[in-house]
Design an enzyme around this catalytic site. Structure first.
Site, PDB file in Angstrom:
ATOM      1  N   ASP A 179      43.656  37.826  37.161  1.00  0.00           N
ATOM      2  CA  ASP A 179      43.024  37.353  38.378  1.00  0.00           C
ATOM      3  C   ASP A 179      44.099  36.672  39.242  1.00  0.00           C
ATOM      4  OD1 ASP A 179      39.965  36.974  39.384  1.00  0.00           O
ATOM      5  OD2 ASP A 179      41.128  35.226  39.966  1.00  0.00           O
ATOM      6  N   TYR A 190      41.835  31.674  48.135  1.00  0.00           N
ATOM      7  CA  TYR A 190      41.533  32.967  48.751  1.00  0.00           C
ATOM      8  C   TYR A 190      41.955  32.949  50.219  1.00  0.00           C
ATOM      9  CZ  TYR A 190      38.830  34.420  44.669  1.00  0.00           C
ATOM     10  OH  TYR A 190      38.463  34.787  43.406  1.00  0.00           O
ATOM     11  N   HIS A 235      36.991  40.929  32.251  1.00  0.00           N
ATOM     12  CA  HIS A 235      37.893  40.196  33.137  1.00  0.00           C
ATOM     13  C   HIS A 235      38.443  38.934  32.491  1.00  0.00           C
ATOM     14  CE1 HIS A 235      39.545  39.377  37.099  1.00  0.00           C
ATOM     15  NE2 HIS A 235      39.020  38.164  37.091  1.00  0.00           N
TER      16      HIS A 235
END
Length: 396
Positions: free
Chosen positions: A172, A299, A365
């Site tokens: 990630d 982000y 994930h």
């Protein structure tokens, strides 16, 4: 200089948490919707009832404090990290970097698997930092805390700990930060180990894509349309989202648990992959540290950095900007079948010097939580291959 750190959350914070859960104004849900519209209401009620009445934070806090925690200041940024030295005659330093919406707890199960010595007396010195804005690391107070900046902080952290050469692993955001370590701090890296290709590469133009790459990029576009709503708002208007998530523990839990359900290898139930205690320990850390807003800002910062690199003429001429360049550091990929993307190797080879490409039989994930043994074994095999290739002279 690093100082020992112990986790202690005031009881008043936990009492306030329980009161807020009890005062929740719940939405309705269309009958039979399950998880189609987002987080399933009956499950979230079950989870939050447990959170308020049965979840034992004191027990979890004791478990967390069984690891060796530290805090230090690097370039005016306070960093929290776990540091455990290996038990073997030979130990390789390894930096493990988490992502979103997890935290340093992603790696708790894998730490003892890496620090214990194998039959050859080989182990790892493990360093697990909290990304700035996550957990007990400081919340950034200025713009620009993007993966490049974080990579620089982590490289300096490893140097402060006496590790001028190390292996880095991430998934990630951890994979993006690890990639930037390989690009900007290659002299410090023995190798990098990743569980995905950083998502920014699927957002950038690709010259002469192969058929497999075209299919992959199309899949990523479709995924962004159906599953990427969180990504869009967190990378454009994170502050707007933060008000609700900071004020409502149920809202926070609903926002996070949906990703653990959607992104993990399970048979339709999130608790096929994680226990309630595992889910709530991670969610509680976000709540008690008040870091969901600072966590999601990465982000926005990454998007701003990418746009500058792509569209700012001055950045395009900057010889020090390596966005989109290929890292020369030996790279290994461990790909798990239920992760959110499955890139072909030729796509990864555009950006990485691949020395190991492994497809695992199970896992999603959150690999270090879901399949710690598989991940630990793959990391060990990769580092052994570095020795065989002559990348490191350390005898394994």
């Amino acid at each position: 200089m690093a100082q020992p750190f112990s986790i202690h959350i005031d009881k008043a914070v936990l009492a306030d948490l329980r009161q807020r859960i009890a005062a929740t104004r719940w939405p309705d849900q269309i009958e039979g919707a399950n998880w189609d519209y987002g987080t399933n209401e009956p499950y979230l009620k079950e989870l939050c009832t447990y959170w308020a009445s049965a979840f034992d934070w004191t027990k979890q806090e004791t478990y967390l404090n069984s690891f060796q925690h530290f805090k230090t200041t690097i370039d005016e940024s306070g960093l929290h990290f776990i540091h455990h030295q290996g038990q073997g005659k030979t130990s390789i330093p390894i930096l493990l970097i988490h992502g979103y919406p997890d935290s340093f707890v992603r790696f708790l199960t894998i730490i003892p698997l890496l620090t214990q010595a194998d039959e050859q007396g080989f182990s790892f010195d493990v360093v697990v930092p909290s990304i700035p804005g996550y957990g007990f690391s400081d919340r950034p107070t200025e713009p620009g805390m993007n993966p490049k900046k974080i990579a620089s902080l982590f490289a300096d952290l490893m140097d402060e700990l006496g590790y001028p050469k190390f292996v880095a692993h991430g998934g990630d955001w951890g994979s993006s930060i690890t990639e930037n370590l390989g690009l900007y701090h290659a002299d410090s890296l023995l190798g990098i180990h990743l569980t995905d290709v950083p998502s920014q590469h699927a957002l950038m133009p690709v010259d002469d894509p192969t058929a497999a790459e075209k299919k992959y990029l199309q899949q990523r576009q479709e995924w962004m349309q159906t599953e990427g709503g969180y990504f869009q708002i967190q990378s454009t208007k994170p502050q707007t989202l933060a008000y609700g998530l900071m004020d409502s523990p149920v809202g926070l839990a609903g926002w996070i648990v949906e990703k653990f359900k959607s992104w993990s290898d399970n048979d339709g139930e999130v608790e096929d992959a994680f226990t309630k205690d595992e889910l709530l320990t991670n969610i509680t850390l976000y709540w008690v540290t008040q870091t969901i807003h600072s966590a999601i800002r990465i982000y926005y910062e990454a998007r701003q950095d990418l746009q500058q690199s792509q569209h700012n003429p001055l950045m395009k001429l900057n010889p020090f900007d390596k966005t989109g360049d290929k890292s020369t550091v030996p790279a290994a990929f461990a790909l798990f079948p239920k992760d959110i993307s499955s890139p072909p190797s030729e796509f990864a080879e555009r950006f990485f010097t691949i020395s190991r490409w492994t497809k695992l039989a199970r896992g999603g994930h959150f690999t270090a939580m879901e399949e710690p043994e598989l991940l630990a074994n793959d990391i060990r095999e990769f580092v052994r291959s570095l020795r065989q290739s002559g990348r490191t002279t350390i005898t394994l």
